[in-house]
Design a protein around this motif. Structure first.
Motif, PDB file in Angstrom:
ATOM      1  N   GLU A 143      -9.843   6.780   9.526  1.00 52.71           N
ATOM      2  CA  GLU A 143      -9.107   5.663  10.146  1.00 52.71           C
ATOM      3  C   GLU A 143      -7.800   5.334   9.417  1.00 52.71           C
ATOM      4  O   GLU A 143      -7.399   4.181   9.334  1.00 52.71           O
ATOM      5  N   VAL A 144      -7.143   6.329   8.852  1.00 56.51           N
ATOM      6  CA  VAL A 144      -5.869   6.046   8.191  1.00 56.51           C
ATOM      7  C   VAL A 144      -4.698   6.841   8.795  1.00 56.51           C
ATOM      8  O   VAL A 144      -3.694   7.063   8.128  1.00 56.51           O
ATOM      9  N   GLU A 145      -4.828   7.218  10.077  1.00 56.43           N
ATOM     10  CA  GLU A 145      -3.798   8.052  10.720  1.00 56.43           C
ATOM     11  C   GLU A 145      -2.381   7.587  10.434  1.00 56.43           C
ATOM     12  O   GLU A 145      -1.487   8.370  10.156  1.00 56.43           O
ATOM     13  N   LYS A 146      -2.200   6.261  10.507  1.00 58.75           N
ATOM     14  CA  LYS A 146      -0.844   5.718  10.418  1.00 58.75           C
ATOM     15  C   LYS A 146      -0.212   5.933   9.050  1.00 58.75           C
ATOM     16  O   LYS A 146       0.996   5.892   8.909  1.00 58.75           O
ATOM     17  N   PHE A 147      -1.041   6.124   8.048  1.00 57.33           N
ATOM     18  CA  PHE A 147      -0.507   6.154   6.689  1.00 57.33           C
ATOM     19  C   PHE A 147      -0.618   7.539   6.062  1.00 57.33           C
ATOM     20  O   PHE A 147      -0.581   7.687   4.857  1.00 57.33           O
ATOM     21  N   LEU A 148      -0.755   8.552   6.935  1.00 59.07           N
ATOM     22  CA  LEU A 148      -0.977   9.897   6.432  1.00 59.07           C
ATOM     23  C   LEU A 148       0.123  10.380   5.508  1.00 59.07           C
ATOM     24  O   LEU A 148      -0.107  11.153   4.598  1.00 59.07           O
ATOM     25  N   ASP A 149       1.345   9.915   5.738  1.00 55.12           N
ATOM     26  CA  ASP A 149       2.452  10.408   4.934  1.00 55.12           C
ATOM     27  C   ASP A 149       2.904   9.420   3.871  1.00 55.12           C
ATOM     28  O   ASP A 149       3.963   9.568   3.278  1.00 55.12           O
ATOM     29  N   THR A 150       2.067   8.412   3.645  1.00 46.78           N
ATOM     30  CA  THR A 150       2.343   7.447   2.578  1.00 46.78           C
ATOM     31  C   THR A 150       1.615   7.919   1.321  1.00 46.78           C
ATOM     32  O   THR A 150       0.484   8.387   1.414  1.00 46.78           O
ATOM     33  N   PRO A 151       2.257   7.781   0.156  1.00 50.31           N
ATOM     34  CA  PRO A 151       1.530   8.134  -1.069  1.00 50.31           C
ATOM     35  C   PRO A 151       0.273   7.276  -1.202  1.00 50.31           C
ATOM     36  O   PRO A 151       0.313   6.082  -0.884  1.00 50.31           O
ATOM     37  N   VAL A 152      -0.818   7.849  -1.657  1.00 51.32           N
ATOM     38  CA  VAL A 152      -2.069   7.083  -1.677  1.00 51.32           C
ATOM     39  C   VAL A 152      -2.035   5.941  -2.687  1.00 51.32           C
ATOM     40  O   VAL A 152      -2.875   5.062  -2.655  1.00 51.32           O
ATOM     41  N   LYS A 153      -1.035   5.947  -3.583  1.00 52.75           N
ATOM     42  CA  LYS A 153      -0.954   4.813  -4.510  1.00 52.75           C
ATOM     43  C   LYS A 153      -0.610   3.520  -3.767  1.00 52.75           C
ATOM     44  O   LYS A 153      -0.835   2.433  -4.282  1.00 52.75           O
ATOM     45  N   ARG A 154      -0.070   3.647  -2.547  1.00 49.40           N
ATOM     46  CA  ARG A 154       0.228   2.457  -1.765  1.00 49.40           C
ATOM     47  C   ARG A 154      -0.925   2.053  -0.845  1.00 49.40           C
ATOM     48  O   ARG A 154      -0.824   1.109  -0.091  1.00 49.40           O
ATOM     49  N   TYR A 155      -1.999   2.837  -0.863  1.00 45.77           N
ATOM     50  CA  TYR A 155      -3.145   2.532  -0.005  1.00 45.77           C
ATOM     51  C   TYR A 155      -3.896   1.316  -0.537  1.00 45.77           C
ATOM     52  O   TYR A 155      -3.924   1.081  -1.740  1.00 45.77           O
ATOM     53  N   SER A 156      -4.526   0.608   0.355  1.00 47.59           N
ATOM     54  CA  SER A 156      -5.480  -0.406  -0.104  1.00 47.59           C
ATOM     55  C   SER A 156      -6.702   0.352  -0.610  1.00 47.59           C
ATOM     56  O   SER A 156      -6.904   1.515  -0.266  1.00 47.59           O
ATOM     57  N   SER A 157      -7.494  -0.323  -1.439  1.00 49.88           N
ATOM     58  CA  SER A 157      -8.626   0.400  -2.005  1.00 49.88           C
ATOM     59  C   SER A 157      -9.583   0.853  -0.913  1.00 49.88           C
ATOM     60  O   SER A 157     -10.188   1.912  -1.008  1.00 49.88           O
ATOM     61  N   GLY A 158      -9.703   0.059   0.143  1.00 46.41           N
ATOM     62  CA  GLY A 158     -10.584   0.438   1.238  1.00 46.41           C
ATOM     63  C   GLY A 158     -10.133   1.724   1.896  1.00 46.41           C
ATOM     64  O   GLY A 158     -10.929   2.627   2.154  1.00 46.41           O
ATOM     65  N   MET A 159      -8.822   1.828   2.146  1.00 48.84           N
ATOM     66  CA  MET A 159      -8.288   3.028   2.783  1.00 48.84           C
ATOM     67  C   MET A 159      -8.512   4.252   1.900  1.00 48.84           C
ATOM     68  O   MET A 159      -8.848   5.337   2.369  1.00 48.84           O
ATOM     69  N   TYR A 160      -8.296   4.034   0.614  1.00 47.28           N
ATOM     70  CA  TYR A 160      -8.443   5.118  -0.357  1.00 47.28           C
ATOM     71  C   TYR A 160      -9.859   5.684  -0.303  1.00 47.28           C
ATOM     72  O   TYR A 160     -10.068   6.891  -0.175  1.00 47.28           O
ATOM     73  N   VAL A 161     -10.833   4.769  -0.361  1.00 52.43           N
ATOM     74  CA  VAL A 161     -12.230   5.190  -0.339  1.00 52.43           C
ATOM     75  C   VAL A 161     -12.559   5.884   0.977  1.00 52.43           C
ATOM     76  O   VAL A 161     -13.232   6.920   1.003  1.00 52.43           O
ATOM     77  N   ARG A 162     -12.050   5.336   2.075  1.00 49.16           N
ATOM     78  CA  ARG A 162     -12.353   5.924   3.385  1.00 49.16           C
ATOM     79  C   ARG A 162     -11.830   7.349   3.471  1.00 49.16           C
ATOM     80  O   ARG A 162     -12.536   8.255   3.898  1.00 49.16           O
ATOM     81  N   LEU A 163     -10.593   7.536   3.021  1.00 48.69           N
ATOM     82  CA  LEU A 163     -10.012   8.871   3.085  1.00 48.69           C
ATOM     83  C   LEU A 163     -10.806   9.837   2.209  1.00 48.69           C
ATOM     84  O   LEU A 163     -11.136  10.947   2.625  1.00 48.69           O
ATOM     85  N   ALA A 164     -11.113   9.366   0.996  1.00 51.43           N
ATOM     86  CA  ALA A 164     -11.817  10.236   0.057  1.00 51.43           C
ATOM     87  C   ALA A 164     -13.190  10.622   0.585  1.00 51.43           C
ATOM     88  O   ALA A 164     -13.585  11.782   0.527  1.00 51.43           O
ATOM     89  N   PHE A 165     -13.900   9.645   1.128  1.00 54.77           N
ATOM     90  CA  PHE A 165     -15.232   9.974   1.626  1.00 54.77           C
ATOM     91  C   PHE A 165     -15.127  10.921   2.819  1.00 54.77           C
ATOM     92  O   PHE A 165     -15.938  11.823   2.973  1.00 54.77           O
ATOM     93  N   SER A 166     -14.117  10.702   3.660  1.00 55.53           N
ATOM     94  CA  SER A 166     -13.994  11.527   4.856  1.00 55.53           C
ATOM     95  C   SER A 166     -13.850  13.000   4.514  1.00 55.53           C
ATOM     96  O   SER A 166     -14.444  13.850   5.163  1.00 55.53           O
ATOM     97  N   VAL A 167     -13.044  13.292   3.485  1.00 58.89           N
ATOM     98  CA  VAL A 167     -12.880  14.694   3.100  1.00 58.89           C
ATOM     99  C   VAL A 167     -14.238  15.256   2.703  1.00 58.89           C
ATOM    100  O   VAL A 167     -14.674  16.300   3.187  1.00 58.89           O
ATOM    101  N   ALA A 168     -14.925  14.500   1.826  1.00 62.78           N
ATOM    102  CA  ALA A 168     -16.192  14.986   1.312  1.00 62.78           C
ATOM    103  C   ALA A 168     -17.225  15.112   2.429  1.00 62.78           C
ATOM    104  O   ALA A 168     -18.027  16.041   2.438  1.00 62.78           O
TER     105      ALA A 168
END
Lengths: 415, 278
Positions: A143-168
């Motif tokens: 659920e982070v389509e909109k921020f795909l090209d943003t550096p993850v350091k600008r992600y909220s912690s929730g987005m970060y976790v979501r992206l990381a879990f999704s890969v795994a």
């Protein structure tokens, strides 16, 4: 599928140095000293993180591993994932293994979400082709389509976790090893992750899953292993194993203090029990950082006279014996005016536990009109496990402090 | 069943080389990450890989001109550049790979992959830098209208030689650095000392053809594998105008192979305990 035979993992703890690595200087000086006297072995202590563990896992098994802090659960997963090597024993694994011991391993804050998907995927053992073919699925799940090209350091912690879990979650292994990753993220996403893991298990994959969340173990696993101090205590159906674990935890939690003789004070009042309760007032073996808990003290009046101006306090020491804090009804001006009954229950409510994971020792103290009635040093050990203090899924980084502080950020930009 | 893994204390993994092949994508991704991050974190990004050798070349060129050092009848700037580029490749690859495992300790303690990928991908990043900085040499050759001979076609061979030297010594030092953090302080010294004993500011002929220098010093000098690498580079680039001392060159190659064997062996032996001690 997996066969573990007599597995042991031994760590050598050096007492004189704080660092796990060796300094060349020490090796040289030790060697030099050794010329004159036998080397100083007494400073080393052996610690068995895993002690003679054997079990088999069949294809399609979903195994939950439970136990308290330091039981060896994570070490077991690390050995199975080939991150650390065992000291004794033998493991045979048939099939491709993917292990998820941490969410977002290898994520680089400067890289964009898109770049991190590829990087993280490669680190977890996916080929570029595989990542490409699953890329859309991963993005959709996160659920982070909109921020795909943003550096993850600008992600909220929730987005970060979501992206990381999704890969795994889109790894396609025959055996999936997961360590406590569901403890992070918001409740809704946790549910989604659990659902994803259930999908994985339904397709016949084998799962090994460590969690403190009994509900998650119950819903996901068909078998559980209960570990304690590096040994395997029980192996069997989920329900009985969990019951045994909780029973053991609860026994340990409620500590009867009647038998303690090493106490001081005039004895007009004695601490009888100490219990650790969760927010539903149920006895628990451990607390979690950030959760709402209660320390229940049971006091027993030993003579017929009523007591006035009663103070009951709890001092908390960390594992190194350093006093961390002191809880007292004197500080909150809630001194008990008088106690008439023989038995009194004092509940100390901790609305949001700021302690980091670890073991803490509690010292109890009671006085009346300033006179010491009872004083029990190291009355109980409080086990704290890591928990989601900030409600964001982010924990304190390792080595970055000893407690959680409640705070808020206010940002004003001055033009 | 795709594969069977047996984990025992003696041998954590018998499929090591097969695993390395399965994880080959990770070489690329780790190198790519380092390049990307550097590009994003620094203002002039990849230009650093040109600027650093450019400054070094200028200094050595100036010193050579000032003291009128022998140039073996080749444009001095070409002599200096042909030596500075491989030397800088080696020295950065060596020192960066030394710290690579410690820098990636979060990966080492959380995921399995053949650990050898980490230092080698660091060497790959330095190789990319080298290829970019190679543009300097091309520009100089065009400016001097210097026509290299067929020998330039053999340059990749010497580049491989340099890469293997960097990998061998890098693996050894990276593994040692995990166990003995003292190496962090030794590495800058090795790199600095290496610059003095390698033919960057001077040419090897000044050593080998000197009658004042005893034979045993010449032998010790040729134990430095970078002597072989740099002489080879100069030979390729100057169109064979430089004479390579064949004995010294063979010794250099021998040392490189030795470094590679010892480096890989020691790394393989110690890597299973990396996660425990890092």
């Amino acid at each position: 599928m997996i066969k573990v035979e007599n597995l042991s993992k031994e760590y050598i703890i050096r007492h004189q140095t704080a660092n796990s690595y060796t300094a060349l200087r020490d090796v040289l000086t030790d060697k030099a000293k050794g010329l004159f006297k036998p080397s100083s072995q007494e400073t080393k202590e052996k610690f068995l993180a895993l002690n003679d563990i054997s079990f088999d896992v069949q294809q399609g098994d979903r195994v939950g591993i439970i136990g308290r802090n330091g039981a060896g659960k994570s070490t077991l997963l690390k050995v199975l994932s080939r991150i650390v090597s065992p000291t004794k024993g033998r493991i045979t694994i048939d099939g491709r293994v993917a292990s998820l011991l941490e969410v977002g391993t290898g994520f680089h804050p400067e890289l964009s979400g898109r770049e991190n998907i590829f990087l993280n995927g490669a680190i977890l053992g996916m080929s570029r082709q595989e990542i490409k073919s699953k890329f859309d699925e991963i993005v959709e799940f996160s659920e982070v389509e909109k921020f795909l090209d943003t550096p993850v350091k600008r992600y909220s912690s929730g987005m970060y976790v979501r992206l990381a879990f999704s890969v795994a979650a889109h790894l396609d292994p025959e055996i999936l090893i997961v360590d406590e990753v569901l403890a992070v993220g918001d409740a809704q996403f946790q549910k989604k992750c659990l659902g994803k893991m259930q999908d994985v298990s339904r397709s016949g994959r084998t799962i090994l899953f460590v969690s403190h969340n009994m509900a998650a173990i119950q819903s996901l696993c068909n078998r559980a292993l209960y570990m304690h101090h590096g040994t395997l205590i029980t192996d069997g159906e989920v329900e009985p194993v969990i019951r045994e674990y909780l029973k053991f935890g609860a026994q340990n939690a409620g500590i009867n203090l009647d038998e303690r003789k090493d106490r001081s004070g005039n004895g007009a009042l004695r601490f009888e029990r100490i219990d650790f309760l969760d927010d539903k007032n149920e006895s628990v073996g451990t607390f979690h950082s950030g959760s709402s808990n209660t320390i229940r003290l049971t006091l027993n009046k030993k003579n017929n006279q009523s007591l006035s101006q009663v103070v009951a306090s709890v001092a908390i020491d960390d594992a190194y014996g350093q006093r961390i804090t002191h809880i007292s009804n004197e500080a909150t001006q809630q001194v008990i005016d008088s106690i008439h009954s023989d038995k009194t229950i004092v509940d100390i409510v901790l609305p949001k536990l700021p302690l980091k994971d670890g073991q803490y020792s509690l010292t109890l103290f009671a006085s009346s009109n300033g006179e010491i009635m009872d004083w029990v040093q190291n009355a109980a050990v409080l086990d704290v496990e890591s928990g989601d203090f900030y409600g964001t899924g982010k924990l304190l980084p390792d080595g970055q402090g000893n407690f959680y502080m409640d705070y808020k950020y206010n940002v004003t930009q001055l033009s | 069943m795709s594969q069977r893994i047996v984990i025992t204390p003696e041998n954590a993994n018998k499929n090591y080389w097969k695993d390395l092949w399965n994880y080959r994508g990770l070489f690329y991704f780790l190198a790519w990450r380092d390049v990307r991050v550097r590009y994003k974190q620094t203002v002039i990004g990849i230009a650093w890989s040109v600027l650093r050798p450019l400054l070094t070349i200028s200094i050595f060129w100036f010193i050579g001109w000032l003291f009128n050092l022998p140039d073996d009848g080749v444009p001095r700037i070409l002599m200096v550049t042909a030596a500075t580029l491989p030397w800088q490749f080696f020295s950065t690859a060596f020192s960066e790979s030394a710290g690579s495992l410690v820098a990636n300790s979060n990966l080492l303690t959380k995921v399995y992959f053949p650990r050898i990928i980490v230092p080698i991908s660091t060497v790959i990043v330095c190789l990319i830098d080298f290829l970019v900085s190679f543009g300097i040499l091309v520009v100089i050759m065009i400016a001097l209208q210097f026509n290299p001979g067929w020998q330039i076609l053999l340059l990749p061979v010497f580049l491989l030689f340099a890469t293997l030297t960097a990998i061998g010594s890098g693996l050894l030092i990276a593994a040692l650095n995990v166990k003995f953090r003292d190496f962090r302080y030794i590495i800058p010294f090795i790199v600095q000392f290496g610059l003095y004993i390698s033919p960057v500011a001077f040419s090897s002929s000044a050593i080998f053809e000197s009658e004042k220098i005893p034979a045993w010093i010449k032998f010790i000098y040729s134990l430095n594998p970078m002597v072989g690498v740099i002489d080879g580079f100069r030979w390729c680039i100057t169109g064979g105008n430089i004479v390579i001392n064949q004995t010294a060159f063979l010794i250099s190659i021998g040392i490189t192979i030795l470094l590679l064997v010892v480096g890989v062996r020691y790394f393989r032996k110690t890597e299973k305990s990396f996660a425990d001690i890092i």
